[in-house]
Scaffold this motif. Structure first.
Motif, short mmCIF file in Angstrom:
data_model
loop_
_atom_site.label_atom_id
_atom_site.label_comp_id
_atom_site.label_asym_id
_atom_site.label_seq_id
_atom_site.Cartn_x
_atom_site.Cartn_y
_atom_site.Cartn_z
N PRO A 27 -47.91 77.36 62.78
CA PRO A 27 -49.08 78.15 63.19
C PRO A 27 -49.29 78.19 64.70
O PRO A 27 -49.88 79.13 65.21
N GLU A 28 -48.79 77.20 65.41
CA GLU A 28 -48.97 77.19 66.86
C GLU A 28 -48.27 78.36 67.53
O GLU A 28 -48.69 78.79 68.61
N ALA A 29 -47.23 78.88 66.92
CA ALA A 29 -46.52 80.03 67.48
C ALA A 29 -47.43 81.26 67.53
O ALA A 29 -47.26 82.13 68.38
N PHE A 30 -48.40 81.32 66.64
CA PHE A 30 -49.29 82.48 66.55
C PHE A 30 -50.53 82.35 67.43
O PHE A 30 -51.30 83.29 67.56
N PHE A 31 -50.70 81.18 68.03
CA PHE A 31 -51.83 80.93 68.92
C PHE A 31 -51.31 80.23 70.18
O PHE A 31 -51.66 79.07 70.44
N PRO A 32 -50.49 80.94 70.96
CA PRO A 32 -49.91 80.31 72.15
C PRO A 32 -50.97 80.06 73.23
O PRO A 32 -52.01 80.73 73.26
N GLU A 33 -50.68 79.10 74.08
CA GLU A 33 -51.57 78.84 75.21
C GLU A 33 -51.53 80.05 76.13
O GLU A 33 -50.58 80.84 76.10
N LYS A 34 -52.55 80.20 76.95
CA LYS A 34 -52.62 81.34 77.88
C LYS A 34 -51.33 81.41 78.70
O LYS A 34 -50.89 80.42 79.28
N GLY A 35 -50.71 82.57 78.69
CA GLY A 35 -49.45 82.77 79.40
C GLY A 35 -48.23 82.36 78.61
O GLY A 35 -47.11 82.58 79.04
N GLY A 36 -48.44 81.78 77.42
CA GLY A 36 -47.32 81.36 76.58
C GLY A 36 -46.64 82.54 75.90
O GLY A 36 -47.20 83.63 75.80
N SER A 37 -45.46 82.31 75.42
CA SER A 37 -44.67 83.37 74.78
C SER A 37 -45.21 83.71 73.39
O SER A 37 -45.58 82.83 72.61
N THR A 38 -45.20 85.00 73.08
CA THR A 38 -45.58 85.47 71.75
C THR A 38 -44.37 86.00 70.99
O THR A 38 -44.50 86.48 69.88
N ARG A 39 -43.21 85.86 71.60
CA ARG A 39 -41.98 86.44 71.05
C ARG A 39 -41.68 85.97 69.63
O ARG A 39 -41.39 86.78 68.75
N GLU A 40 -41.71 84.66 69.40
CA GLU A 40 -41.37 84.14 68.07
C GLU A 40 -42.34 84.61 67.00
O GLU A 40 -41.93 84.99 65.90
N ALA A 41 -43.62 84.60 67.30
CA ALA A 41 -44.62 85.05 66.33
C ALA A 41 -44.42 86.53 66.00
O ALA A 41 -44.45 86.91 64.83
N LYS A 42 -44.21 87.33 67.02
CA LYS A 42 -44.02 88.76 66.78
C LYS A 42 -42.76 89.05 66.00
O LYS A 42 -42.71 90.00 65.21
N LYS A 43 -41.74 88.22 66.19
CA LYS A 43 -40.50 88.37 65.43
C LYS A 43 -40.75 88.13 63.94
O LYS A 43 -40.24 88.85 63.09
#
Length: 84
Positions: A27-43
């Protein structure tokens, strides 16, 4: 794509969350820290069968954080703005 943000989420399909691929991943992939990557969640979202339901619920509930239906909060805001 239908006007997602104008519709109340379908009560008959309230169990869409059980079929969401994100429920089976970190679940952490879907709530990245500010400036963190969203690539894995979007994939993950790209192949999810309930992506539209997820996005519809996020727009209806005005979700402010996280990746929902493959879009970040900023992308959801832009989507709503374009549709108005």
């Amino acid at each position: 794509m239908r006007e997602l943000f104008l519709l109340e989420p379908d009560a008959e399909d309230a169990g869409w969350q059980d079929r969401a691929l994100c429920a089976q991943t970190d679940p952490e992939a879907f709530f990245p820290e500010k400036g963190g990557s969203t690539r894995e969640a979007k994939k993950v979202c790209l192949t999810c069968e309930v992506r539209d339901d997820c996005l519809e619920a996020a727009l209806f509930n005005d979700e402010r954080f996280g990746i929902w239906g493959g879009l970040s909060e900023r992308e959801r805001r832009k989507l709503k703005k374009r549709a108005v």
